[in-house]
Write an enzyme that holds these catalytic residues in place. Structure first.
Site, mmCIF file in Angstrom:
data_model
loop_
_atom_site.group_PDB
_atom_site.id
_atom_site.type_symbol
_atom_site.label_atom_id
_atom_site.label_comp_id
_atom_site.label_asym_id
_atom_site.label_seq_id
_atom_site.Cartn_x
_atom_site.Cartn_y
_atom_site.Cartn_z
ATOM 1 C CG HIS A 186 8.058 -5.846 27.482
ATOM 2 N ND1 HIS A 186 7.334 -4.682 27.495
ATOM 3 C CD2 HIS A 186 7.396 -6.710 28.309
ATOM 4 C CE1 HIS A 186 6.293 -4.821 28.301
ATOM 5 N NE2 HIS A 186 6.302 -6.030 28.807
ATOM 6 C CD GLU B 35 2.050 -12.157 32.713
ATOM 7 O OE1 GLU B 35 1.702 -10.961 32.799
ATOM 8 O OE2 GLU B 35 3.210 -12.544 32.931
ATOM 9 C CB SER C 13 5.096 -9.112 43.050
ATOM 10 O OG SER C 13 6.495 -9.244 43.061
ATOM 11 C CD GLU D 155 -7.951 -10.597 41.785
ATOM 12 O OE1 GLU D 155 -7.952 -10.545 40.540
ATOM 13 O OE2 GLU D 155 -6.908 -10.489 42.477
ATOM 14 C CD GLU E 255 2.349 -3.122 31.331
ATOM 15 O OE1 GLU E 255 1.493 -3.953 30.906
ATOM 16 O OE2 GLU E 255 3.504 -3.424 31.627
#
Length: 569
Positions: free
Chosen positions: A518, A376, A325, A352, A367
Site C-alpha cells: 500500500h 507522516e 485515534s 508524547e 508499524e
C-alpha cells in the site's frame, strides 16, 4: 429611638449615630477592609467577580433577610476555603436561602450587615440607566461630603492626567481642566466600567497580534507554494534550512486532523489487507517467540491492535497498545472479542502525552512507516517512546530501515502528467504542470521501466541508535544506466529489517521488483526527460527535510545534472 430610658433629651438620630462611629467594612473574599461599603462592593466586583447586590437582587424574593443570608454565606465560604461559583439561572434553590444557619453572623459586629444596601442599590440602578458614555477621563479624587471631584480636559488622555496633579494640555497650551462632581456610587460604577473597557482593549490587542501573526504565516505559505510551483525559480533560492521541528511540539489540537484520518475503517482495512506488510510482522513475531515471552511490549500507534495481538499470542506478559485515534474504541472490542483483555491494555492518547503504568518496557513494536518511509513523521513518536521507556538492553522492531533511489523511463506517464497541460481541449494550462511537478506522486512503478542497474541507498537508519534530527538528511547518489533511455523520473522507495541476536530475520521491501504494497513508490517527475546511454552515470544530490509548515509532511530537493528541483510530499 431612646437609647437611655425614656429621656427624650437623650434621643439620638440613628443615621447620626452611624456617622459618629468609625466603621470598617471587611471584604467577603479576602482580608481587605474599607471605610465605606460602596468601595467594598466595587472591590468585590473588580477583584473577585462577586457582585453582591446583583446576587441579592436576582435571587428569589430579595429582602433584608435574604441579604443577611447572602453576606453570611459568602463569609462562611471564604472562612472554610470554599470557592464561590454561583449561576443564578441554574442554582435553585440558592444555597444561602435553604439553611437558617446563614441568619447568624459569621463575624461579630459585621458592618456590612447594617449598611443601607437597598437605598444604594436603587440609586445605582437609576444612575445606570443614564448615558455615561461621555464621562471624562479620571485623574485624582478628593472627598467632598458625598461627592467625588474629578478634573478633566477634552484633549488629555487618561495616562497623561494620571501622571500630573495639574496637567497642562499640550494641544491648547493651557490649563483646560474643568471640574465634574460625581456621587461616590457614580464614581465607583465608572471605575468598574473603565476596568471592563481596559480588559476588553487588552483582549482586542491580543486578538490583533494573533491575526497579524496569522497573516505573516499565510504570506510565508503562499511564498513557499509559489516557489515550489515554479521550478525555474529553484536556482535563485537559498538552500533549505535545517528544520528541527518535532511532533512533541505539536499540540493535540494541531495534530487532530492527522489522527482523525486514522479513525476511519477504510485505511485500516487497506493496511490489514496488505499481506506483505502485515505478514512481515507476523512472521517475525511468531518466528521469534523467545523475544516476546514474558516481556512487557509497547505498541506505538496500535491502530486495530493486530501487532499487539501477535505479541500477546507469542507469549508477552503485558502489551500496552497506544493510539490517539478514535479507532481505539473498536480496538478495545477487538481485544475483548479475542479474549486478550488480560494481556493487552489499550491506551487512548498520543505517545508524547500518555502516562504508562510501567517505568520501562522490554520491547517496542510499531508499524510507523509512511510514503518514502518518513512521510507522516511517526518515526518521531517511536524514537520518543524509545528514549523514555526502553532501557539499553531493550528491543525495538523494526530495528533498521533504508531509503533508495532508482531512475525510470516512462514517457507515457510523463506525457499524461506534464505535457497534458500544454493543450487541454485547445486551451493552454501550462501553469498547472508546475503544480504537478512540485508534488511527489505515490503510485506503483513497473519494474520494466527501471533503467538503472542497482538500487542506490541514500539513507540508512539504525533505529536503536539514531537521533530525531537524523531524519533530516542530505546525500549524494550515483546510478549507472543499464540501457539507452530517456529518464523521466527519479523513484524513491524503502526497505525495513527485523533482526536481533539469535533471531530469524525478516526483510520488508517496497521496491518495484517486489510485490506491491500500500506504500507503493514515490515518483519525482522531471520537468523534461534526460536522454541517457547505456553505461552512462546519472549522479546528483537529494535532501529531505520536514516541512517547516507541517512537520508530518516532507520537503524534498533533487539536484540532477543542471536541474534543481523542489518537491513536497
Amino acid at each position: 429611638m431612646p437609647l437611655n430610658g425614656d429621656n427624650s433629651d437623650d434621643e439620638v438620630d440613628f443615621d447620626e449615630w452611624c456617622e459618629s462611629i468609625e466603621l470598617s467594612y471587611r471584604c467577603v473574599a479576602c482580608p481587605q477592609q474599607y471605610s465605606n461599603a460602596p468601595s467594598l462592593i466595587t472591590h468585590c466586583v473588580i477583584s473577585h467577580g462577586i457582585d453582591i447586590l446583583e446576587l441579592w437582587a436576582n435571587s428569589e424574593g430579595p429582602d433584608f433577610y435574604s441579604y443577611i443570608r447572602l453576606i453570611n454565606y459568602l463569609r462562611s465560604c471564604y472562612r472554610d476555603g470554599i470557592g464561590v461559583s454561583i449561576d443564578i439561572g441554574s442554582s435553585h434553590p440558592l444555597p444561602w436561602l435553604v439553611d437558617d444557619k446563614y441568619l447568624k453572623p459569621v463575624f461579630e459586629e459585621d458592618a456590612l450587615l447594617y449598611w443601607d444596601f437597598e437605598s444604594f442599590y436603587k440609586s445605582k440602578h437609576l444612575n445606570s440607566c443614564g448615558d455615561n458614555s461621555n464621562l471624562p477621563p479620571l485623574t485624582h479624587e478628593t472627598s467632598v461630603n458625598d461627592t467625588i471631584v474629578v478634573d478633566h480636559c477634552d484633549h488629555l488622555q487618561p495616562s497623561d492626567m494620571a501622571e500630573k496633579k495639574s496637567p497642562i494640555c499640550q494641544h491648547c497650551q493651557s490649563d483646560q481642566r474643568t471640574t465634574v462632581r460625581l456621587t461616590k456610587s457614580q464614581y465607583q460604577e465608572l471605575v468598574v466600567k473603565c476596568k471592563r473597557a481596559e480588559d476588553r482593549v487588552k483582549d482586542l490587542e491580543s486578538q490583533l497580534t494573533c491575526s497579524l501573526s496569522d497573516i505573516d504565516t499565510m504570506r510565508e505559505v503562499a511564498k513557499e507554494m509559489f516557489e515550489l510551483g515554479n521550478p525555474s525559480l529553484g536556482d535563485s533560492q537559498p538552500p533549505p534550512q535545517h528544520i528541527g521541528h518535532t511532533l512533541v511540539s505539536l499540540s493535540p489540537c494541531e495534530d487532530a486532523a492527522y489522527f482523525g484520518s486514522y479513525a476511519h475503517y477504510t485505511i485500516h482495512e487497506e493496511m490489514l489487507k496488505d499481506k506483505v506488510r502485515t505478514e512481515a510482522y507476523k512472521d517475525f513475531i511468531y518466528g521469534n517467540p523467545h523475544l516476546f515471552e514474558g516481556k512487557v511490549v509497547l505498541d506505538v500507534g496500535c491502530g486495530t491492535g493486530i501487532l499487539s495481538m501477535f505479541a500477546a499470542r507469542a507469549g508477552a506478559k503485558q502489551v500496552l497498545a497506544v493510539d490517539q485515534s478514535d479507532i481505539v474504541y473498536e480496538t478495545i472490542d477487538i481485544v475483548r472479542e479475542n479474549g486478550l483483555e488480560d494481556v493487552i491494555s489499550v491506551i487512548h492518547g498520543r505517545i508524547e502525552d500518555v502516562t504508562l503504568p510501567v517505568d520501562t518496557v522490554d520491547v517496542i513494536i510499531s508499524e510507523w512507516m509512511g510514503y518514502f518511509l518518513l512521510f507522516e513523521s511517526m518515526l518521531d513518536s517511536v524514537l520518543f517512546a524509545r528514549d523514555k521507556w526502553l532501557p539499553p538492553e531493550g528491543l525495538l522492531f523494526p530495528n533498521r530501515c533504508t531509503i533508495s533511489l532508482i531512475a525510470v523511463s516512462n514517457p507515457e506517464r510523463h506525457t499524461s502528467r506534464v505535457q497534458f497541460w500544454n493543450d487541454v481541449y485547445g486551451f493552454k494550462m501550462s501553469c498547472m504542470s508546475h503544480r504537478v511537478l512540485a508534488e511527489g506522486c505515490v503510485c506503483g512503478v513497473s519494474v520494466e521501466n527501471v533503467i538503472t542497474k542497482d538500487k542506490c541507498v541514500v539513507a540508512d537508519f539504525n533505529l536503536r541508535t539514531m537521533k530525531m534530527e537524523d531524519v533530516n538528511f542530505k546525500s549524494e547518489f550515483v546510478m549507472v544506466v543499464n540501457r539507452d533511455a530517456s529518464c523521466t523520473s527519479i523513484i524513491g522507495y524503502f526497505d525495513v529489517y527485523f533482526s536481533a541476536d539469535g533471531s530469524k530475520a525478516v526483510h520488508l521491501s517496497t521496491a518495484p521488483d517486489r510485490p506491491l504494497t500500500h506504500w507503493k513508490q514515490v515518483v519525482f517527475l522531471l520537468p523534461t526527460p534526460i536522454h541517457l546511454k547505456c553505461g552512462e552515470v546519472l549522479c546528483g544530490v537529494i535532501s529531505c527535510l520536514k516541512n517547516a509548515k507541517d512537520p508530518r509532511s516532507l520537503a524534498i530537493e533533487l539536484r540532477v545534472r543542471d536541474l534543481h528541483l523542489k518537491y513536497v510530499l
